[in-house]
Scaffold this motif. Structure first.
Motif, PDB file in Angstrom:
ATOM      1  N   ARG A  35     -19.697  99.303  13.563  1.00 38.79           N
ATOM      2  CA  ARG A  35     -19.789 100.135  14.755  1.00 38.79           C
ATOM      3  C   ARG A  35     -18.401 100.177  15.402  1.00 38.79           C
ATOM      4  N   PRO A  36     -17.989 101.330  15.954  1.00 39.94           N
ATOM      5  CA  PRO A  36     -16.629 101.443  16.507  1.00 39.94           C
ATOM      6  C   PRO A  36     -16.491 100.782  17.869  1.00 39.94           C
ATOM      7  N   LYS A  37     -16.671  99.477  17.875  1.00 37.27           N
ATOM      8  CA  LYS A  37     -16.491  98.686  19.091  1.00 37.27           C
ATOM      9  C   LYS A  37     -15.051  98.175  19.141  1.00 37.27           C
ATOM     10  N   PRO A  38     -14.548  97.895  20.346  1.00 41.77           N
ATOM     11  CA  PRO A  38     -13.132  97.502  20.467  1.00 41.77           C
ATOM     12  C   PRO A  38     -12.728  96.322  19.592  1.00 41.77           C
ATOM     13  N   ARG A  39     -13.587  95.312  19.468  1.00 41.83           N
ATOM     14  CA  ARG A  39     -13.199  94.137  18.689  1.00 41.83           C
ATOM     15  C   ARG A  39     -13.050  94.483  17.211  1.00 41.83           C
ATOM     16  N   ALA A  40     -14.016  95.232  16.671  1.00 36.86           N
ATOM     17  CA  ALA A  40     -13.958  95.603  15.260  1.00 36.86           C
ATOM     18  C   ALA A  40     -12.759  96.505  14.976  1.00 36.86           C
ATOM     19  N   ILE A  41     -12.468  97.439  15.885  1.00 34.69           N
ATOM     20  CA  ILE A  41     -11.323  98.333  15.708  1.00 34.69           C
ATOM     21  C   ILE A  41     -10.023  97.539  15.724  1.00 34.69           C
ATOM     22  N   ALA A  42      -9.921  96.605  16.669  1.00 34.34           N
ATOM     23  CA  ALA A  42      -8.712  95.785  16.756  1.00 34.34           C
ATOM     24  C   ALA A  42      -8.515  94.976  15.481  1.00 34.34           C
ATOM     25  N   ARG A  43      -9.599  94.429  14.943  1.00 33.47           N
ATOM     26  CA  ARG A  43      -9.491  93.652  13.709  1.00 33.47           C
ATOM     27  C   ARG A  43      -9.008  94.527  12.553  1.00 33.47           C
TER      28      ARG A  43
END
Length: 511
Positions: free
Chosen positions: A257-265
């Protein structure tokens, strides 16, 4: 940080101001990096702040409590540098900086992929972005380009460290093989969506290895153990483990899901991303920004997952200088440098403001002089050739606009003069106080204390000379403006409140 300023300089006092609008996924790693660097960090959450563009009225917008908390923090523990992560908090800090005798430089951390227009209404000393594309967006919003510095993605330190290891080495250590690998973050998807995702992955033609990250979601892990063997796909499962950053590093593509934590990773690790089921305008805008960078494809629902994943698996793995860049660590380094050079950094904005105001004074007074020349009776022979600016048909054609501009500049110069006179008095008192402190320490035989106090007294005297120099220039500007207003006519009236705000902003925020 072996090459950090922390090994060579006294630790700076850093104030980190957050609000309800601050991106938590960026704030947390920056705070951790600042603390790891050895800085003296104080964090202040001022609550909900309005995104209204009239930043000069922030006191009325924030509410009495937030205003009091911020002013009290700045008064009781003056920082060497202040950081904020959203336009409203940045604007609040820059207002406080401009009102203080010895204000702290303000560093704005614009963690969005595409910073919005609201950043253009702020006046920080430095702006930090996650990449060059975000820096361009910030510049397009009106932020001076010489204040913008791309620092890299803001992610967890453990993932940035994992990104510095070669992907092939990670795969060899965990026996993941050499083919394409996709990591699927299934924690929190729910059993129904998780089942749909696993089914769609079985349709992918490339037959990659799938790494399922179930985190602490026991239900997701149980469902995958039951379903995946029946789908005949190559897959491995892990959950809460210290090896998670390395396992993420082994993947070519992240499905999440395009959540901030996953995107940052994904950004830190150099992996492309399938953004699963983006919700709302915010997530859709983020995915669009990633698509423009060729870093992601959307899958609006699980049924479209395989068609979104296959083109990304066919691309070569990312290999650029942004992979492994620890943006949070760089933010901490910038904080150290800005704190060390605070006087020089603060002087940059004042110099820019003085130049902009002086240019407006020149333009306004020259316009009045030009109108006066056109209006006076003819005398000796004069040249009527090209080059003389015209703004109407007659002496009064542009006089009203000129008088309005002059009145606005007079108010700005007067406000700045009053502020500088107060700074002069405060600096003189501070210099006297530090000198007395040095004399007292000398009498007591405390040589080191006396030397430090004398240095601070000299610093205040140097500030006095700087203020006196600016006051002299302001006096000259005021004289020119008053003469121009008189030449423009005696009918000049005060401008209505709020008029020509764009012109005022061009002369510099804060007076």
């Amino acid at each position: 940080m072996s090459d950090s300023p922390s090994s060579r300089e006294p630790a700076p006092r850093v104030l980190v101001v957050t609000s309800a609008s601050s991106p938590g996924a960026a704030v947390t790693p920056v705070l951790a990096a600042l603390e790891a660097s050895g800085a003296e960090v104080r964090a202040l959450d001022v609550g909900r702040m309005s995104p209204h563009p009239g930043w000069r009225l922030w006191e009325a917008v924030l509410g009495e409590l937030a205003e009091r908390r911020l002013q009290q923090e700045l008064a009781e523990s003056p920082p060497d540098v202040a950081l904020a992560f959203d336009p409203a908090a940045v604007a609040a800090l820059t207002e406080a900086r401009d009102d203080a005798l010895d204000g702290a430089p303000v560093v704005a951390v614009a963690a969005d992929l595409e910073p919005g227009a609201a950043w253009g209404e702020t006046d920080a000393d430095r702006y930090l972005t996650i990449d060059d594309e975000a820096a361009v967006a910030l510049s397009d919003a009106g932020v001076p380009g010489d204040r913008i510095l791309p620092v890299g993605p803001l992610g967890e330190r453990s993932f940035a460290e994992a990104a510095r290891e070669r992907r092939a080495s990670v795969r060899e250590r965990y026996k993941l093989g050499g083919g394409p690998i996709a990591l699927v973050e299934v924690a929190g998807l729910g059993s129904e969506v998780g089942s749909q995702v696993a089914l769609q992955l079985s349709l992918v033609k490339e037959r990659p290895l799938f790494l399922f990250d179930a985190g602490g979601d026991a239900d997701a892990a149980q469902a995958l153990r039951a379903q995946v063997p029946t789908l005949e796909i190559r897959a491995k499962l892990f959950g809460t483990t210290r090896d998670a950053p390395q396992l993420w590093r082994g993947a070519d593509v992240i499905i999440a899901r395009p959540k901030p934590r996953a995107i940052a990773r994904a950004l830190v690790l150099g992996a492309r991303m399938v953004a699963l089921s983006p919700e709302g305008e915010g997530e859709e805008a983020v995915v669009t920004a990633l698509e423009r960078r060729d870093l992601a494809r959307p899958a609006s629902n699980p049924l479209l997952l395989s068609s979104a994943l296959e083109p990304l698996l066919a691309k070569p793995a990312r290999d650029d200088d942004r992979i492994g860049a620890d943006g949070a660590e760089t933010v901490a380094d910038v904080a150290w440098v800005v704190a060390r050079d605070r006087d020089q950094v603060l002087g940059e904005i004042q110099t820019a403001r003085q130049k902009a105001r002086s240019a407006r004074v020149d333009a306004a007074t020259q316009a009045v002089e030009s109108q006066a020349r056109r209006a006076r009776a003819a005398g000796d022979l004069e040249d009527l050739g090209a080059g003389e600016p015209t703004s109407g048909t007659g002496a009064g054609a542009g006089a009203g606009a000129d008088r309005a501009e002059i009145d606005d500049l007079i108010r700005q110069v007067r406000k700045r003069s009053e502020s500088q006179k107060k700074r002069l008095v405060d600096a003189r008192q501070a210099a006297d106080s530090w000198q007395k402190h040095a004399d007292k320490a000398d009498a007591a035989g405390e040589t080191a204390t006396a030397s430090a106090a004398r240095q601070k007294a000299e610093r205040e005297r140097a500030r006095m000379h700087e203020v006196l120099g600016e006051l002299a220039e302001l006096e000259k500007e005021m004289k020119r403006l008053k003469e121009a207003r008189a030449a423009a006519g005696t009918g000049a009236s005060e401008r209505p409140a709020g008029a020509r705000q764009t012109s005022s902003a061009a002369g510099g925020r804060g007076g």
